[in-house]
Design a protein around this motif. Structure first.
Motif, PDB file in Angstrom:
ATOM      1  N   ALA A 105      -8.580  10.367   2.169  1.00 16.92           N
ATOM      2  CA  ALA A 105      -8.381   9.045   2.783  1.00 16.92           C
ATOM      3  C   ALA A 105      -7.615   9.157   4.090  1.00 16.92           C
ATOM      4  O   ALA A 105      -7.816   8.349   5.011  1.00 16.92           O
ATOM      5  N   ALA A 145      -7.870  12.653  -3.275  1.00 18.37           N
ATOM      6  CA  ALA A 145      -8.219  11.331  -2.758  1.00 18.37           C
ATOM      7  C   ALA A 145      -7.279  10.912  -1.639  1.00 18.37           C
ATOM      8  O   ALA A 145      -7.703  10.330  -0.630  1.00 18.37           O
ATOM      9  N   THR A 146      -5.997  11.213  -1.797  1.00 19.74           N
ATOM     10  CA  THR A 146      -5.007  10.882  -0.772  1.00 19.74           C
ATOM     11  C   THR A 146      -5.296  11.639   0.528  1.00 19.74           C
ATOM     12  O   THR A 146      -5.245  11.075   1.627  1.00 19.74           O
ATOM     13  N   MET A 183     -16.263   6.247  -3.124  1.00 15.27           N
ATOM     14  CA  MET A 183     -15.809   7.587  -3.496  1.00 15.27           C
ATOM     15  C   MET A 183     -15.676   7.689  -5.006  1.00 15.27           C
ATOM     16  O   MET A 183     -15.081   6.817  -5.647  1.00 15.27           O
ATOM     17  N   GLY A 204     -10.856   6.984  -6.137  1.00 13.90           N
ATOM     18  CA  GLY A 204     -10.191   6.850  -4.850  1.00 13.90           C
ATOM     19  C   GLY A 204      -8.944   6.006  -4.911  1.00 13.90           C
ATOM     20  O   GLY A 204      -8.094   6.075  -4.014  1.00 13.90           O
ATOM     21  N   THR A 205      -8.803   5.216  -5.969  1.00 18.06           N
ATOM     22  CA  THR A 205      -7.601   4.405  -6.148  1.00 18.06           C
ATOM     23  C   THR A 205      -6.855   4.747  -7.430  1.00 18.06           C
ATOM     24  O   THR A 205      -5.656   4.501  -7.538  1.00 18.06           O
TER      25      THR A 205
END
Length: 219
Positions: free
Chosen positions: A189, A185-186, A1, A20-21
């Motif tokens: 996911a 992103a959260t 991502m 993504g992180t």
């Protein structure tokens, strides 16, 4: 991502790249009159700083407001154009939700941005991720009782301290693409759907066709 996020719904012209992180690179400039001029150079600057190319981006995220008509449409049109050119999905997120996410608060609070015309765009939250009311546009005095006692975040709250008694000047005033990307992103996911990139204008634009003007025609 690899998310490319941008927002022009507030005076901030903000762009971020998120893997993504965490945020790989970001650009934040505040100039309410130069959204169109500043946005694409900021996109290029962020990609260069992260050492990534547009071809590596998997998703686009754009703030959908609420915000003034002229500024808001710059970000939305740019995201739509990039998405169409690269065949990328374009996700929308409420700009106030991005500001709320950036606070990191775990208690009820309110976010308010400047809507001009002596009004604010606002929403109420149970915590940094959960919106429970709004977004809406109102005169600060008209909502003072509804937000009384709540911490208040954003440039709109700072402008009207009589209506927002719990102003938190230490928390974000404008949108941040880094926060918007982090929230997106959260949600992705967790398998939660994001919104389509549809603008939240909440009212008619300031610019209007003048009434009673005379048409100029050839004889």
């Amino acid at each position: 991502m690899l998310l490319l996020a941008l927002d022009t719904a507030t005076p901030a012209v903000t762009v971020a790249l998120h893997d993504g992180t965490g945020t790989l690179a970001a650009s934040d400039e505040t100039d309410a009159r130069r959204h169109g001029e500043l946005l694409l150079p900021a996109v290029d600057r962020v990609l260069t700083a992260a050492g990534r190319g547009l071809a590596e981006v998997t998703d686009l995220v754009v703030g959908t407001g609420p915000g003034p008509y002229t500024g808001l449409r710059v970000g939305l049109a740019t995201a739509a154009a990039l998405g169409a050119a690269r065949g990328l999905p374009v996700h929308g997120l409420c700009t106030l939700d991005g500001i709320a996410w950036a606070t990191g608060l775990s208690e009820p609070f309110v976010v308010a941005t400047d809507a001009r015309r002596k009004e604010v765009y606002w929403a109420r939250y149970a915590d940094a991720r959960t919106r429970v009311e709004g977004p809406a546009v109102d005169r600060p005095a008209d909502i003072a009782d509804r937000v009384a006692g709540l911490p208040a975040v954003g440039a709109g709250a700072l402008l009207y301290p009589d209506a927002f008694s719990g102003v938190r000047a230490d928390l974000p005033q404008h949108a941040s693409a880094g926060a918007l990307a982090g929230l997106a992103a959260t949600l992705l996911a967790a398998g939660e759907p994001l919104q389509p990139p549809v603008p939240r204008y909440l009212r008619r634009p300031d610019a209007r066709v003048p009434a009673g003007y005379k048409a100029v025609t050839r004889p």
